[in-house]
Design an enzyme around this catalytic site. Structure first.
Site, mmCIF file in Angstrom:
data_model
loop_
_atom_site.group_PDB
_atom_site.id
_atom_site.type_symbol
_atom_site.label_atom_id
_atom_site.label_comp_id
_atom_site.label_asym_id
_atom_site.label_seq_id
_atom_site.Cartn_x
_atom_site.Cartn_y
_atom_site.Cartn_z
ATOM 1 N N LYS A 233 34.070 37.609 50.759
ATOM 2 C CA LYS A 233 33.421 37.643 49.446
ATOM 3 C C LYS A 233 31.906 37.698 49.647
ATOM 4 C CE LYS A 233 34.399 35.432 45.014
ATOM 5 N NZ LYS A 233 34.846 34.196 44.377
HETATM 6 O O1 G3P Z 1 35.399 32.382 41.633
HETATM 7 C C1 G3P Z 1 34.481 32.949 40.770
HETATM 8 C C2 G3P Z 1 34.624 32.619 39.298
HETATM 9 O O2 G3P Z 1 35.941 32.695 38.893
HETATM 10 C C3 G3P Z 1 33.866 31.410 38.836
HETATM 11 O O3 G3P Z 1 34.238 30.978 37.545
HETATM 12 O O4 G3P Z 1 34.250 29.278 35.765
HETATM 13 O O5 G3P Z 1 32.610 29.047 37.637
HETATM 14 O O6 G3P Z 1 32.331 30.818 35.924
HETATM 15 P P1 G3P Z 1 33.299 29.984 36.690
#
Ligand code: G3P
Length: 214
Positions: A83
């Site tokens: 990633k």
């Molecule tokens: O893994 C990346 C993403 O899904 C992060 O989500 O909820 O931290 O915006 P969030």
């Protein structure tokens, strides 16, 4: 459509694995930090639970640093996906890794042009962050739709991985607009099963069966 779980918590992943519908796992440095364990330990354990793409994020911000981290991470397991952040350096690292056949997930995507750059660099996945765009007063799902159109216009094979998913509506809408993958936290995935009419209907079926078989 593929379902990934977005967590570093192995207990959640073990539970979700029992559902029989999980295709892969995504993590990020914040999710790994919550586990209190090293990324290497967590990712290796996840790879022993789920047989599918498992995203592990680099910490370096320069291309060379990202590439050397990627080479280390790639040794952990064949299913590991590197990633990379959607920066100039991250896209350059993505292009190099793609040439070498290493799978990549370009993260922190907030615009169609960023998604276009990731596809040009041969990314395996692009991760547009729906919830964070909604939080900022934008339309996260519109971004998924725009990326779908762009990728279809040119036949890009980069898979759209809708990320930062916060609720069941995000999952439904991502499916409607043609996202290839969604990654969601454990709680959001579990909520997909629930409908009050299912519970009510099942209770009535069981009660009728009970009555008929006294
Ligand atoms: O893994 C990346 C993403 O899904 C992060 O989500 O909820 O931290 O915006 P969030």
């Amino acid at each position: 459509m593929k379902f990934f779980i977005d967590t570093g918590m192995v207990e959640e992943i073990k539970e979700a694995a029992k559902w029989g519908i999980i295709d892969g796992v995504t993590t990020n440095p914040s999710l790994i930090a919550k586990t209190g364990r090293s990324q290497a330990d967590v990712i290796k354990e996840i790879c022993s639970i789920i047989d599918g793409p498992i995203s592990a994020e680099v910490i370096a911000t320069d291309t060379e640093g990202m590439l050397s981290e990627a080479m280390e991470i790639a040794k952990w397991h064949d299913n590991v996906v590197i990633k990379l952040p959607l920066t100039e350096e991250g896209i350059a690292a993505c292009a190099k890794l793609s040439e070498q056949g290493v799978k990549t997930n370009v993260t922190l995507c907030f615009s169609p042009n960023q998604a276009l750059l990731a596809a040009k660099a041969g990314a395996t996945y692009i991760s547009p962050f729906i919830g964070r765009l909604d939080d900022a007063g934008h339309d996260g799902m519109a971004l998924i739709e725009e990326i779908r159109t762009i990728y279809d216009n040119f036949g890009f094979t980069t898979e759209i991985l809708a990320a930062s998913i916060r609720n069941s509506t995000h999952v439904r809408d991502a499916a409607i607009v043609g996202s290839d993958v969604i990654t969601a936290p454990y709680g959001v995935l579990k909520a997909l099963y629930k409908h009050p009419l299912t519970d009510k209907g099942l209770a009535a079926f069981l009660a009728d069966h009970e009555k008929a078989n006294k």
